[in-house]
Design a protein around this motif. Structure first.
Motif, mmCIF file in Angstrom:
data_model
loop_
_atom_site.group_PDB
_atom_site.id
_atom_site.type_symbol
_atom_site.label_atom_id
_atom_site.label_comp_id
_atom_site.label_asym_id
_atom_site.label_seq_id
_atom_site.Cartn_x
_atom_site.Cartn_y
_atom_site.Cartn_z
ATOM 1 N N GLU A 102 0.857 -1.180 0.000
ATOM 2 C CA GLU A 102 0.000 0.000 0.000
ATOM 3 C C GLU A 102 0.894 1.231 0.000
ATOM 4 O O GLU A 102 2.018 1.197 0.493
ATOM 5 N N ILE A 103 0.397 2.313 -0.559
ATOM 6 C CA ILE A 103 1.124 3.572 -0.531
ATOM 7 C C ILE A 103 0.273 4.609 0.177
ATOM 8 O O ILE A 103 -0.934 4.449 0.302
ATOM 9 N N GLU A 104 0.917 5.644 0.655
ATOM 10 C CA GLU A 104 0.193 6.769 1.218
ATOM 11 C C GLU A 104 -0.082 7.731 0.080
ATOM 12 O O GLU A 104 0.844 8.206 -0.578
ATOM 13 N N ALA A 105 -1.346 7.994 -0.185
ATOM 14 C CA ALA A 105 -1.713 8.888 -1.280
ATOM 15 C C ALA A 105 -1.332 10.316 -0.914
ATOM 16 O O ALA A 105 -1.123 10.645 0.251
ATOM 17 N N PHE A 106 -1.256 11.164 -1.918
ATOM 18 C CA PHE A 106 -0.817 12.528 -1.725
ATOM 19 C C PHE A 106 -1.646 13.478 -2.560
ATOM 20 O O PHE A 106 -2.357 13.063 -3.475
ATOM 21 N N THR A 107 -1.561 14.761 -2.224
ATOM 22 C CA THR A 107 -2.228 15.771 -3.033
ATOM 23 C C THR A 107 -1.433 15.929 -4.325
ATOM 24 O O THR A 107 -0.264 15.517 -4.406
ATOM 25 N N LEU A 108 -2.034 16.546 -5.323
ATOM 26 C CA LEU A 108 -1.321 16.738 -6.590
ATOM 27 C C LEU A 108 -0.172 17.732 -6.436
ATOM 28 O O LEU A 108 0.852 17.590 -7.091
ATOM 29 N N SER A 109 -0.305 18.709 -5.553
ATOM 30 C CA SER A 109 0.824 19.621 -5.330
ATOM 31 C C SER A 109 1.976 18.872 -4.666
ATOM 32 O O SER A 109 3.143 19.148 -4.952
ATOM 33 N N GLU A 110 1.689 17.903 -3.812
ATOM 34 C CA GLU A 110 2.751 17.079 -3.216
ATOM 35 C C GLU A 110 3.432 16.214 -4.273
ATOM 36 O O GLU A 110 4.645 15.990 -4.212
ATOM 37 N N LEU A 111 2.670 15.738 -5.258
ATOM 38 C CA LEU A 111 3.251 14.971 -6.360
ATOM 39 C C LEU A 111 4.221 15.843 -7.162
ATOM 40 O O LEU A 111 5.327 15.424 -7.495
ATOM 41 N N VAL A 112 3.810 17.086 -7.449
ATOM 42 C CA VAL A 112 4.676 18.025 -8.179
ATOM 43 C C VAL A 112 5.918 18.339 -7.354
ATOM 44 O O VAL A 112 7.034 18.356 -7.878
ATOM 45 N N GLU A 113 5.755 18.563 -6.044
ATOM 46 C CA GLU A 113 6.902 18.836 -5.164
ATOM 47 C C GLU A 113 7.865 17.650 -5.138
ATOM 48 O O GLU A 113 9.086 17.833 -5.127
ATOM 49 N N MET A 114 7.320 16.433 -5.115
ATOM 50 C CA MET A 114 8.151 15.237 -5.121
ATOM 51 C C MET A 114 8.995 15.190 -6.396
ATOM 52 O O MET A 114 10.188 14.888 -6.353
ATOM 53 N N ALA A 115 8.405 15.523 -7.535
ATOM 54 C CA ALA A 115 9.133 15.533 -8.810
ATOM 55 C C ALA A 115 10.209 16.613 -8.796
ATOM 56 O O ALA A 115 11.338 16.381 -9.249
#
Length: 157
Positions: A102-115
């Motif tokens: 399982e993964i911990e889901a994230f907001t789309l801004s967190e996805l962009v920050e991760m990238a």
């Protein structure tokens, strides 16, 4: 040895300090012809997050709901229940054909920050944005051990 490196460190810090601005407003994001519009994350929205680089066989699919800028609910979409046999004492976890990770889901801004963080750390990163409103639709990060991918679908602001 440390004393010989000290002048270089001081020069590097001085150079970096000279490149900063006293203007507290963030610099505008670079744009090019044909690039998607700048996306502003709404306070509340939902989307489906698929993990894995093979779109035909993702490692996991999750319905994610964001409220007040934070993930408020996550539901795994590709899990089938497994009923253990009578007397089984162990939890079998989700039956996905994988390890059930399982993964911990994230907001789309967190996805962009991760990238962005991965890019800053030297990873090979590819990000695709929706051409209509600019929200991220696919992120691939490769730190040298093979890519990790996330796809966004069914985005509803």
């Amino acid at each position: 040895m440390l004393l010989r490196k000290l002048p270089w460190a001081v020069a590097l810090v001085a150079l970096a300090a000279g490149c900063t601005s006293s203007d507290p407003s963030p610099a505008p994001a670079p744009t090019s012809a044909g690039s998607p519009p700048a996306w502003t994350e709404p306070a509340s929205y939902s989307y489906v997050l698929s993990r894995g680089c093979d779109d035909a066989e993702p490692l996991g699919r999750y319905q994610v709901t964001v409220a007040s800028g934070a993930v408020s609910a996550t539901e795994r979409l590709d899990v089938t229940s497994v009923v253990p046999s009578a007397g089984a004492d162990e939890d079998l976890g989700p039956a996905t054909g994988q390890t059930g990770e399982e993964i911990e889901a994230f907001t789309l801004s967190e996805l962009v920050e991760m990238a962005e963080t991965a890019t800053d750390d030297g990873a090979e990163v590819a990000t695709t944005y929706d051409t209509a409103d600019g929200h991220p639709v696919k992120v691939s990060i490769d730190v040298g051990e093979g890519p990790e991918c996330w796809s966004v679908s069914d985005y509803k602001p």
